[in-house]
Design an enzyme around this catalytic site. Sequence first.
Site, PDB file in Angstrom:
ATOM      1  N   LYS A 189      14.748  33.491  69.150  1.00 17.37           N
ATOM      2  CA  LYS A 189      15.152  34.575  68.261  1.00 17.37           C
ATOM      3  C   LYS A 189      14.915  34.147  66.818  1.00 17.37           C
ATOM      4  CE  LYS A 189      19.304  36.980  66.625  1.00 17.37           C
ATOM      5  NZ  LYS A 189      20.765  37.117  66.765  1.00 17.37           N
TER       6      LYS A 189
ATOM      7  N   LEU B  10      37.799  35.411  72.027  1.00 17.40           N
ATOM      8  CA  LEU B  10      38.365  36.739  71.824  1.00 17.40           C
ATOM      9  C   LEU B  10      39.877  36.726  71.643  1.00 17.40           C
ATOM     10  CD1 LEU B  10      36.304  38.747  74.475  1.00 17.40           C
ATOM     11  CD2 LEU B  10      35.899  38.581  72.013  1.00 17.40           C
TER      12      LEU B  10
ATOM     13  N   GLY C 161      34.634  31.397  81.045  1.00 19.07           N
ATOM     14  CA  GLY C 161      33.662  32.143  80.255  1.00 19.07           C
ATOM     15  C   GLY C 161      33.013  31.270  79.200  1.00 19.07           C
ATOM     16  N   THR C 162      32.361  31.899  78.248  1.00 23.21           N
ATOM     17  CA  THR C 162      31.670  31.165  77.191  1.00 23.21           C
ATOM     18  C   THR C 162      32.635  30.322  76.379  1.00 23.21           C
ATOM     19  OG1 THR C 162      30.041  32.964  77.048  1.00 23.21           O
ATOM     20  CG2 THR C 162      30.097  31.379  75.251  1.00 23.21           C
ATOM     21  N   ALA C 163      33.761  30.912  75.956  1.00 27.10           N
ATOM     22  CA  ALA C 163      34.715  30.197  75.103  1.00 27.10           C
ATOM     23  C   ALA C 163      35.306  29.003  75.829  1.00 27.10           C
ATOM     24  CB  ALA C 163      35.817  31.143  74.645  1.00 27.10           C
TER      25      ALA C 163
END
Length: 504
Positions: free
Chosen positions: A83, A331, A19-21
């Site tokens: 953004k 997380l 994942g991202t982490a």
Amino acid sequence: MRDTNNRQPVRRVVICGGGTAGWMAAAGISKVLGKLLDIKLIESEEIGTVGVGEATIPTLMNFHNVLEINEQEFMAETQATFKLGISFESWRDVKQDYIHSFGTTGIDHWTAGFQHFWHKGVERGVASDYGDYCLELKASLENRFAHLPNNGMNYAYHLDASRYAKYLRRLSEPRGVQRIEGKIVSYAKHDNGDVRSVTLASGQVIEGDLFIDCTGFRALLIGDAMQEDVEDWSQWLFCDRAIAVQTSSVGDAVPLTRSMAHQAGWQWRIPLQHRVGNGIVYSSRHLDEETAHKQLLANVEGKTLIEPRVIKFKPCQRRNTWKGNVVAIGLSSGFLEPIESTSIHLIQRSVIRLMQSFPSDGIQQADIDEYNAQCNREIDHIRDFIILHYHVNNRTDAQFWIDAREMRIPESLKHRIDLFKETGRVFRIPNELFAENSWIQVMLGQGIMPKSHHQTADLMADEELKAFLGGIKGRIDRTVVQLPTHQAYVERYCGRADAGAKAA
């Protein structure tokens, strides 16, 4: 306490989870130390990722600079857009909106911030809205964007988190990261309590000197193996559920993350080149899942592309995210809801902090203690900033907001609010994430108007103050009108969305 007389060099790094982490950790460590280490990353295609961290803040560019990432390539690969800030809608009260932008506002004096001169201008009737003096905020309102000379526009990205992980994998593997497919089912420990190895469902045993726990909420190593508990923050942050869904794009992508408050939390909308990320965050004490699900789908635009996914979480943080030879990143270390898009930032900071104190010659307790202390200071400041959004509100339409307004907040946050309310002053603790202007924008946006201002502002005569404020606003207005639309700039800079999606 570790035995510092029996230190073993760290050569084998095992990243548990992708994942991202996981892939941010792999990309950072392999770029800086890949030639010195044996780096393995274990992930299972059977285990999905939370994947809602699709909005970022400007600090991500620091990480990308370390990795020497080409921005245009990255944006095309991840279908990213630019953004300029976050639009907070109905947070202060129903139908009262404001923007927390990434830019600076006005011009400070060495004795006092711009807000004091603006406050004096409001008193004298020569100042307009505080946001009129911020380039990024005004550009976001007009849906405009461009790279300006001398980094004249502060920005971040909206990105596809799944594509981002795959992009980082493509960078990491040529630098020596070995990906191992498999699900971790157990672990073994040394006599001193450190993790010795992890075992996969296939029976394969993988040993390491340093283990990075990126197993998400499962927290297999930091929580289970190392028995490091979390500090529960639900007395301040009531939301404990999220439902995420992706929809097709039906209009031009805007350079803003939308955060729309509802009766028991808020809903996000994140525009990418090829789709839109949506989700609802809510308190299960104030709203049931069925109602939240219906409310989410009633407030999205475009066709839903996936089935909505329910995510259960606890707002919390492990006070020791590095324990023994296990470092928790992502997380597994704790969770703060992504109101201010800090999820990827916290991963990035953990990776950079670990690289800065990497225990090449052996793990030392002093390094562990300093790492944890820095993590705790940073997360406490972010926690307070998020609580601020909820606590300072004027909403009387729902018990959720009344409860948030009446709760007792951390003393550290109370001091910041009282200081600004009484004097208009803000302060930034060294290395704190959010700068003074962020605190000012949110406190003003949530309805706190200072009772006084610094006397320096009183020294300016009416005409001088009017010219000062008008000059700033005029320069911003002239710049904004010359900027292309955000959609047009993204298409020109990254290639059209349909072409990029097919290429990826």
